[in-house]
Design a protein around this motif. Structure first.
Motif, PDB file in Angstrom:
ATOM      1  N   ILE A  82      38.112  38.251  42.742  1.00 58.03           N
ATOM      2  CA  ILE A  82      39.369  37.988  43.445  1.00 58.03           C
ATOM      3  C   ILE A  82      39.107  37.134  44.680  1.00 58.03           C
ATOM      4  O   ILE A  82      39.832  36.174  44.950  1.00 58.03           O
ATOM      5  CB  ILE A  82      40.074  39.317  43.832  1.00 58.03           C
ATOM      6  CG1 ILE A  82      40.436  40.132  42.591  1.00 58.03           C
ATOM      7  CG2 ILE A  82      41.286  39.054  44.713  1.00 58.03           C
ATOM      8  CD1 ILE A  82      41.442  39.503  41.680  1.00 58.03           C
ATOM      9  N   LEU A  86      40.746  33.434  45.320  1.00 56.71           N
ATOM     10  CA  LEU A  86      41.600  33.206  46.489  1.00 56.71           C
ATOM     11  C   LEU A  86      41.042  32.087  47.364  1.00 56.71           C
ATOM     12  O   LEU A  86      41.796  31.220  47.828  1.00 56.71           O
ATOM     13  CB  LEU A  86      41.769  34.497  47.289  1.00 56.71           C
ATOM     14  CG  LEU A  86      42.605  35.585  46.622  1.00 56.71           C
ATOM     15  CD1 LEU A  86      42.532  36.885  47.413  1.00 56.71           C
ATOM     16  CD2 LEU A  86      44.042  35.137  46.425  1.00 56.71           C
ATOM     17  N   VAL A  92      48.396  33.487  45.008  1.00 50.43           N
ATOM     18  CA  VAL A  92      48.384  34.954  45.022  1.00 50.43           C
ATOM     19  C   VAL A  92      49.697  35.530  44.489  1.00 50.43           C
ATOM     20  O   VAL A  92      49.732  36.677  44.042  1.00 50.43           O
ATOM     21  CB  VAL A  92      48.049  35.487  46.437  1.00 50.43           C
ATOM     22  CG1 VAL A  92      49.212  35.293  47.393  1.00 50.43           C
ATOM     23  CG2 VAL A  92      47.634  36.950  46.396  1.00 50.43           C
ATOM     24  N   LEU A 103      49.150  41.639  42.352  1.00 44.92           N
ATOM     25  CA  LEU A 103      49.397  42.883  43.087  1.00 44.92           C
ATOM     26  C   LEU A 103      50.043  43.948  42.197  1.00 44.92           C
ATOM     27  O   LEU A 103      49.701  45.129  42.291  1.00 44.92           O
ATOM     28  CB  LEU A 103      50.261  42.608  44.323  1.00 44.92           C
ATOM     29  CG  LEU A 103      50.444  43.764  45.303  1.00 44.92           C
ATOM     30  CD1 LEU A 103      49.103  44.301  45.798  1.00 44.92           C
ATOM     31  CD2 LEU A 103      51.298  43.332  46.481  1.00 44.92           C
ATOM     32  N   LEU A 118      44.622  41.191  48.394  1.00 48.54           N
ATOM     33  CA  LEU A 118      45.802  40.454  47.956  1.00 48.54           C
ATOM     34  C   LEU A 118      46.864  40.405  49.056  1.00 48.54           C
ATOM     35  O   LEU A 118      47.468  39.357  49.300  1.00 48.54           O
ATOM     36  CB  LEU A 118      46.372  41.071  46.677  1.00 48.54           C
ATOM     37  CG  LEU A 118      45.465  41.009  45.454  1.00 48.54           C
ATOM     38  CD1 LEU A 118      46.034  41.839  44.311  1.00 48.54           C
ATOM     39  CD2 LEU A 118      45.242  39.565  45.011  1.00 48.54           C
ATOM     40  N   ALA A 123      50.126  38.160  49.570  1.00 51.43           N
ATOM     41  CA  ALA A 123      50.881  38.659  48.420  1.00 51.43           C
ATOM     42  C   ALA A 123      52.263  39.114  48.871  1.00 51.43           C
ATOM     43  O   ALA A 123      52.402  39.824  49.865  1.00 51.43           O
ATOM     44  CB  ALA A 123      50.139  39.806  47.741  1.00 51.43           C
TER      45      ALA A 123
END
Length: 154
Positions: A82, A86, A92, A103, A118, A123
């Motif tokens: 992740i 990112l 995201v 998420l 996140l 997010a």
């Protein structure tokens, strides 16, 4: 057995065969973002699906497009993976065909190490999936109190 892909580089990424992935890219750099004809997976998605961090890192260094979407989006969620995605500019808040974001999936999988990453990356907690649920709704429905607490702080 796993998944069988129509694109050999996708199969190599899925199978964690870095040498094969490198060879396919040496033969044709257009293979980097090629999408499999069945589900639309790219080599990056295939590697993510299995949690193959080394291949993901290699593909990202080659500037694989992190925002190409497939027809079904679910991969192993591990913290390093992740973080890499990112940092490489993955959206995201991208949704799959069921309206779920990363998420939503992290909440369903009760992944307490991924959720803060996140959220910190921006997010959107208000995005609803096709079942009209936000990530917080999912945490409540599944009675994941620790995750509810994390999401309520935001």
């Amino acid at each position: 057995m796993g998944i069988l892909y129509s694109e050999p580089i996708c199969q190599a990424a899925y199978n964690n065969d870095l040498n094969e992935v490198q060879l396919f890219l040496e033969e044709d750099s257009n293979n980097l973002n090629i999408q499999d004809s069945f589900g639309g997976d790219t080599p990056l998605i295939c590697a993510c699906r299995q949690g193959h961090n080394r291949i993901v890192s290699f593909l990202l260094k080659r500037n694989a497009d992190v925002n190409i979407q497939n027809n079904v989006s679910k991969s192993k969620q591990n913290e390093n993976l992740i973080k890499m995605l990112l940092r490489a500019g993955a959206d995201v808040n991208a949704t799959d065909n069921s309206g779920r974001t990363a998420l939503h999936y992290a909440c369903e999988m009760k992944n307490q190490s991924i959720i803060p990453l996140l959220v910190e990356a921006g997010a959107d907690l208000s995005i609803k999936n096709k079942d009209d649920e936000t990530p917080l709704d999912i945490a409540r429905r599944l009675k994941f109190i620790d995750i509810e607490t994390i999401l309520k702080k935001e």
